[in-house]
Design a protein around this motif. Structure first.
Motif, mmCIF file in Angstrom:
data_model
loop_
_atom_site.group_PDB
_atom_site.id
_atom_site.type_symbol
_atom_site.label_atom_id
_atom_site.label_comp_id
_atom_site.label_asym_id
_atom_site.label_seq_id
_atom_site.Cartn_x
_atom_site.Cartn_y
_atom_site.Cartn_z
ATOM 1 N N LEU A 155 0.840 -1.197 0.000
ATOM 2 C CA LEU A 155 0.000 0.000 0.000
ATOM 3 C C LEU A 155 0.875 1.246 0.000
ATOM 4 O O LEU A 155 0.588 2.237 -0.678
ATOM 5 N N ASN A 185 2.195 -2.958 3.955
ATOM 6 C CA ASN A 185 1.070 -3.579 3.262
ATOM 7 C C ASN A 185 -0.258 -3.139 3.855
ATOM 8 O O ASN A 185 -0.335 -2.732 5.030
ATOM 9 N N ALA A 186 -1.306 -3.224 3.073
ATOM 10 C CA ALA A 186 -2.644 -2.889 3.547
ATOM 11 C C ALA A 186 -3.004 -3.792 4.722
ATOM 12 O O ALA A 186 -2.738 -4.993 4.708
ATOM 13 N N PHE A 190 2.174 5.639 -2.987
ATOM 14 C CA PHE A 190 0.990 5.341 -2.179
ATOM 15 C C PHE A 190 -0.059 4.719 -3.088
ATOM 16 O O PHE A 190 -0.551 5.370 -4.005
ATOM 17 N N ASN A 191 -0.371 3.451 -2.825
ATOM 18 C CA ASN A 191 -1.378 2.736 -3.604
ATOM 19 C C ASN A 191 -1.107 2.850 -5.105
ATOM 20 O O ASN A 191 -2.020 3.041 -5.912
ATOM 21 N N GLY A 192 0.183 2.745 -5.472
ATOM 22 C CA GLY A 192 0.576 2.781 -6.875
ATOM 23 C C GLY A 192 0.823 4.168 -7.447
ATOM 24 O O GLY A 192 1.255 4.305 -8.591
ATOM 25 N N TYR A 217 -7.905 9.500 1.839
ATOM 26 C CA TYR A 217 -7.374 8.213 2.278
ATOM 27 C C TYR A 217 -6.812 8.183 3.699
ATOM 28 O O TYR A 217 -6.626 7.096 4.248
ATOM 29 N N THR A 235 -8.284 4.859 4.619
ATOM 30 C CA THR A 235 -7.542 3.626 4.387
ATOM 31 C C THR A 235 -6.439 3.469 5.430
ATOM 32 O O THR A 235 -6.143 2.360 5.881
ATOM 33 N N THR A 292 -5.353 0.310 8.084
ATOM 34 C CA THR A 292 -3.903 0.251 8.266
ATOM 35 C C THR A 292 -3.511 1.323 9.284
ATOM 36 O O THR A 292 -3.865 2.493 9.114
#
Length: 246
Positions: A7, A35-36, A70-72, A90, A167, A200
């Motif tokens: 993530l 990771n998430a 962040f998230n890609g 987020y 998130t 998270t």
């Protein structure tokens, strides 16, 4: 089977404050993958870079060099307004100081992030009430901070952080102003938000007994990650029935 992308990822991140002879290297090539669904405690002595790392992760500061994904999405390429939009969508924040509006009710304090988003009144009321209930404050909606204990005020602050259903929840010394009993209550709440809601959680703390609630502990020293270890026995598990853990 391929490993899912993290993530959050810091890649050789540096952060320098000042210039020339007065320059201070707060981060010196930090690599970190989160990771998430993880609960990560970030520790380290004063000046170790842990707070700078948290500000970077929270999009409150930008790297001097390196990449933050962040998230890609490469955060270092975003404008200030784009980073602010990403934060609002987020991320949720909890600080050592509760940062509540003194003359404003718990309900109204929790509604603030939704007010900034332009959400309608009915939506704000419903979401804030739900968030307060999730932190154990159902029935306390109309109390002001002066009518609440320190632990209750921090619960309001956490409700405000999660009302937008973030998130990631970033907590900076969230128990620093609380006594031991209230501190453990807040840590168990953060653990529940992680386990039950899949949020998270990234937490900066200098207290080992608070870090013990995390599933992973990262130590910073002199602007780099000195150690990164899983915590197979989070402290919160001591208070959960064995059947529930299984």
């Amino acid at each position: 089977m391929s490993t899912p992308a993290p993530l959050i990822e810091l890649q050789a991140v540096t952060k320098t404050y000042g210039q020339g002879s007065t320059a201070f290297q707060a981060l010196n090539g930090v690599n970190l993958r989160i990771n998430a669904g993880e609960f990560v405690a970030i520790m380290g002595p004063s000046g170790s870079g842990k707070s700078t790392a948290m500000n970077t992760l929270g999009l409150l500061d930008t790297p001097s060099s390196g990449a933050y994904v962040f998230n890609g999405l490469h955060v270092e390429n975003l404008s200030r307004d784009e980073r602010a939009l990403l934060r609002r969508r987020y991320l949720g924040f909890v600080f050592q100081g509760f940062n509540l509006l003194a003359r404003t009710s718990a309900q109204e304090n929790v509604e603030l992030p939704l007010l900034y988003r332009g959400e309608p009144t009915a939506t704000r009321h419903s979401a804030a009430k739900k968030a307060l209930a999730s932190v154990g404050l159902a029935g306390w909606e109309h109390h002001t901070p002066a009518e609440l204990s320190g632990g209750q005020q921090q619960r309001v602050a956490i409700a405000r952080a999660i009302v937008t259903e973030p998130t990631v929840l970033l907590a900076d010394e969230p128990t620093g102003n609380l006594d031991t009993h209230r501190s453990h209550e807040i840590m168990e709440l953060l653990w529940r938000l992680n386990v039950d809601h899949g949020i998270t959680v990234l937490m900066v703390t200098h207290e080992a007994d608070m870090a013990a609630y995390a599933k992973r502990i990262v130590h910073f020293v002199d602007g780099v990650v000195d150690s990164d270890s899983p915590n197979p026995h989070p402290a919160a598990l001591q208070h959960v029935p064995a059947a529930e853990v299984a």
